[in-house]
Design a protein around this motif. Structure first.
Motif, PDB file in Angstrom:
ATOM      1  N   MET A   1       0.848  -1.161   0.000  1.00  0.00           N
ATOM      2  CA  MET A   1       0.000   0.000   0.000  1.00  0.00           C
ATOM      3  C   MET A   1       0.897   1.229   0.000  1.00  0.00           C
ATOM      4  SD  MET A   1      -2.773   1.220   2.783  1.00  0.00           S
ATOM      5  CE  MET A   1      -4.083   0.175   2.251  1.00  0.00           C
ATOM      6  N   LEU A   2       0.485   2.217  -0.725  1.00  0.00           N
ATOM      7  CA  LEU A   2       1.227   3.473  -0.791  1.00  0.00           C
ATOM      8  C   LEU A   2       0.251   4.605  -0.536  1.00  0.00           C
ATOM      9  CD1 LEU A   2       3.799   5.123  -1.567  1.00  0.00           C
ATOM     10  CD2 LEU A   2       2.884   5.145  -3.885  1.00  0.00           C
ATOM     11  N   ILE A   3       0.628   5.443   0.379  1.00  0.00           N
ATOM     12  CA  ILE A   3      -0.177   6.634   0.659  1.00  0.00           C
ATOM     13  C   ILE A   3       0.692   7.827   0.318  1.00  0.00           C
ATOM     14  CG2 ILE A   3      -1.334   7.999   2.424  1.00  0.00           C
ATOM     15  CD1 ILE A   3      -1.849   5.373   3.902  1.00  0.00           C
ATOM     16  N   ALA A   4       0.193   8.706  -0.525  1.00  0.00           N
ATOM     17  CA  ALA A   4       0.927   9.910  -0.924  1.00  0.00           C
ATOM     18  C   ALA A   4       0.039  11.121  -0.667  1.00  0.00           C
ATOM     19  CB  ALA A   4       1.313   9.841  -2.395  1.00  0.00           C
ATOM     20  N   ILE A  20       3.748  14.322  -9.802  1.00  0.00           N
ATOM     21  CA  ILE A  20       2.770  13.342  -9.314  1.00  0.00           C
ATOM     22  C   ILE A  20       2.455  12.329 -10.416  1.00  0.00           C
ATOM     23  CG2 ILE A  20       0.402  13.033  -8.473  1.00  0.00           C
ATOM     24  CD1 ILE A  20       2.293  14.214  -6.396  1.00  0.00           C
ATOM     25  N   LYS A  21       2.308  12.781 -11.647  1.00  0.00           N
ATOM     26  CA  LYS A  21       2.034  11.859 -12.773  1.00  0.00           C
ATOM     27  C   LYS A  21       3.224  10.933 -13.004  1.00  0.00           C
ATOM     28  CE  LYS A  21      -1.376  14.475 -15.329  1.00  0.00           C
ATOM     29  NZ  LYS A  21      -1.733  15.078 -16.600  1.00  0.00           N
ATOM     30  N   LEU A  22       4.437  11.467 -12.902  1.00  0.00           N
ATOM     31  CA  LEU A  22       5.641  10.644 -13.078  1.00  0.00           C
ATOM     32  C   LEU A  22       5.722   9.590 -11.975  1.00  0.00           C
ATOM     33  CD1 LEU A  22       8.267  10.167 -14.640  1.00  0.00           C
ATOM     34  CD2 LEU A  22       9.358  11.826 -13.129  1.00  0.00           C
ATOM     35  N   LEU A  23       5.436   9.994 -10.732  1.00  0.00           N
ATOM     36  CA  LEU A  23       5.431   9.055  -9.627  1.00  0.00           C
ATOM     37  C   LEU A  23       4.391   7.959  -9.840  1.00  0.00           C
ATOM     38  CD1 LEU A  23       6.432   8.298  -6.771  1.00  0.00           C
ATOM     39  CD2 LEU A  23       4.632   9.790  -5.871  1.00  0.00           C
ATOM     40  N   ALA A  29       4.224   1.099 -13.534  1.00  0.00           N
ATOM     41  CA  ALA A  29       5.175   0.270 -14.289  1.00  0.00           C
ATOM     42  C   ALA A  29       5.778  -0.803 -13.388  1.00  0.00           C
ATOM     43  CB  ALA A  29       6.269   1.141 -14.894  1.00  0.00           C
ATOM     44  N   GLY A  30       6.103  -0.456 -12.155  1.00  0.00           N
ATOM     45  CA  GLY A  30       6.650  -1.436 -11.219  1.00  0.00           C
ATOM     46  C   GLY A  30       5.660  -2.554 -10.933  1.00  0.00           C
ATOM     47  N   LEU A  31       4.392  -2.198 -10.728  1.00  0.00           N
ATOM     48  CA  LEU A  31       3.362  -3.201 -10.487  1.00  0.00           C
ATOM     49  C   LEU A  31       3.157  -4.097 -11.717  1.00  0.00           C
ATOM     50  CD1 LEU A  31       0.720  -1.136  -8.489  1.00  0.00           C
ATOM     51  CD2 LEU A  31       2.275  -2.893  -7.618  1.00  0.00           C
ATOM     52  N   ALA A  32       3.205  -3.498 -12.900  1.00  0.00           N
ATOM     53  CA  ALA A  32       3.066  -4.285 -14.132  1.00  0.00           C
ATOM     54  C   ALA A  32       4.232  -5.258 -14.276  1.00  0.00           C
ATOM     55  CB  ALA A  32       2.979  -3.364 -15.340  1.00  0.00           C
ATOM     56  N   ASP A  33       5.445  -4.819 -13.915  1.00  0.00           N
ATOM     57  CA  ASP A  33       6.611  -5.706 -13.983  1.00  0.00           C
ATOM     58  C   ASP A  33       6.466  -6.879 -13.019  1.00  0.00           C
ATOM     59  OD1 ASP A  33       7.772  -4.131 -15.910  1.00  0.00           O
ATOM     60  OD2 ASP A  33       9.192  -3.141 -14.534  1.00  0.00           O
ATOM     61  N   VAL A  34       5.953  -6.604 -11.827  1.00  0.00           N
ATOM     62  CA  VAL A  34       5.757  -7.670 -10.844  1.00  0.00           C
ATOM     63  C   VAL A  34       4.731  -8.671 -11.354  1.00  0.00           C
ATOM     64  CG1 VAL A  34       4.831  -8.157  -8.537  1.00  0.00           C
ATOM     65  CG2 VAL A  34       6.488  -6.318  -8.856  1.00  0.00           C
ATOM     66  N   ARG A  35       3.634  -8.168 -11.917  1.00  0.00           N
ATOM     67  CA  ARG A  35       2.604  -9.071 -12.469  1.00  0.00           C
ATOM     68  C   ARG A  35       3.173  -9.913 -13.605  1.00  0.00           C
ATOM     69  NH1 ARG A  35      -1.264  -4.369 -12.495  1.00  0.00           N
ATOM     70  NH2 ARG A  35      -2.210  -4.447 -10.440  1.00  0.00           N
ATOM     71  N   ALA A  36       3.943  -9.284 -14.493  1.00  0.00           N
ATOM     72  CA  ALA A  36       4.537 -10.020 -15.610  1.00  0.00           C
ATOM     73  C   ALA A  36       5.512 -11.081 -15.110  1.00  0.00           C
ATOM     74  CB  ALA A  36       5.245  -9.050 -16.557  1.00  0.00           C
ATOM     75  N   TYR A  37       6.293 -10.745 -14.092  1.00  0.00           N
ATOM     76  CA  TYR A  37       7.237 -11.706 -13.530  1.00  0.00           C
ATOM     77  C   TYR A  37       6.489 -12.895 -12.933  1.00  0.00           C
ATOM     78  CZ  TYR A  37      10.700 -13.791 -10.475  1.00  0.00           C
ATOM     79  OH  TYR A  37      11.522 -14.678  -9.839  1.00  0.00           O
ATOM     80  N   GLU A  38       5.414 -12.625 -12.204  1.00  0.00           N
ATOM     81  CA  GLU A  38       4.618 -13.703 -11.607  1.00  0.00           C
ATOM     82  C   GLU A  38       3.996 -14.599 -12.685  1.00  0.00           C
ATOM     83  OE1 GLU A  38       3.941 -14.904  -8.464  1.00  0.00           O
ATOM     84  OE2 GLU A  38       5.690 -13.666  -8.001  1.00  0.00           O
ATOM     85  N   GLU A  39       3.483 -13.993 -13.736  1.00  0.00           N
ATOM     86  CA  GLU A  39       2.907 -14.771 -14.837  1.00  0.00           C
ATOM     87  C   GLU A  39       3.964 -15.653 -15.496  1.00  0.00           C
ATOM     88  OE1 GLU A  39      -0.263 -15.027 -16.075  1.00  0.00           O
ATOM     89  OE2 GLU A  39      -0.922 -13.875 -14.327  1.00  0.00           O
ATOM     90  N   GLU A  40       5.147 -15.096 -15.714  1.00  0.00           N
ATOM     91  CA  GLU A  40       6.237 -15.864 -16.334  1.00  0.00           C
ATOM     92  C   GLU A  40       6.673 -17.008 -15.419  1.00  0.00           C
ATOM     93  OE1 GLU A  40       8.700 -17.182 -19.167  1.00  0.00           O
ATOM     94  OE2 GLU A  40       7.245 -15.558 -19.384  1.00  0.00           O
ATOM     95  N   ARG A  41       6.741 -16.750 -14.113  1.00  0.00           N
ATOM     96  CA  ARG A  41       7.113 -17.784 -13.165  1.00  0.00           C
ATOM     97  C   ARG A  41       6.075 -18.911 -13.160  1.00  0.00           C
ATOM     98  NH1 ARG A  41       5.751 -19.230  -8.368  1.00  0.00           N
ATOM     99  NH2 ARG A  41       4.376 -17.468  -7.993  1.00  0.00           N
TER     100      ARG A  41
END
Length: 157
Positions: A1-4, A20-23, A29-41
């Motif tokens: 969870m992230l609170i900003a 804020i948009k860049l953050l 992108a980080g969450l998408a990478d994690v999902r892709a890694y899990e799918e590949e695993r």
């Protein structure tokens, strides 16, 4: 969870909005990478399970074929080892030799299949050696010769 939260002491302008948009983009992108890694695993685990099942199947099938072949080849070798005094033994010797050769060929195929399953499972290292392709092809072609004189091709020789 992230609170900003926004800084109440800074004006909310275009630069702040861009930050804020860049953050948010970096987090997405980080969450998408994690999902892709899990799918590949998961995909890799599924492929490994399929490979293990295939190796187990080949190993079991090889063992199941080997047992009856061994039980067939033993009596055939005893018949071939007898002296050929009997007219019945002499007349059927060609057929018995044909059956014996086919049994040995099938046993070699089963052993090769078993070796393959061991290699796939990582329990065996393959041994590579040069092969005389012309001699191998000639031997293979000889299995289709008319060896018994009856006009029937010995397709299983």
């Amino acid at each position: 969870m992230l609170i900003a939260g926004l800084n109440p002491h800074r004006p909310f302008n275009d630069n702040y909005r861009g930050f804020i948009k860049l953050l948010a983009g970096q987090i997405a992108a980080g969450l998408a990478d994690v999902r892709a890694y899990e799918e590949e695993r998961k995909r890799a685990e599924a492929l490994a399970e399929i490979n293990r099942a295939k190796t187990t199947f080949f190993s079991n099938a090889s063992h199941e074929f080997r047992t009856p072949l061994t039980l067939m080849l033993g009596p055939l070798e005893e018949l071939l080892g007898r002296d050929g005094d009997s007219a019945a033994v002499t007349a059927s010797r060609d057929e018995i030799e044909l059956i014996h050769r086919n049994g040995l060929r099938l046993l070699r195929l089963v052993n090769t299949l078993l070796d393959f399953s061991r290699i796939e499972a990582g329990r065996f290292e393959g041994v590579y050696e040069p092969t005389d392709l012309a001699a191998y092809t000639a031997e293979l072609a000889s299995t289709f010769s008319l060896g018994n004189g009856s006009g029937r091709a010995a397709l299983c020789d």
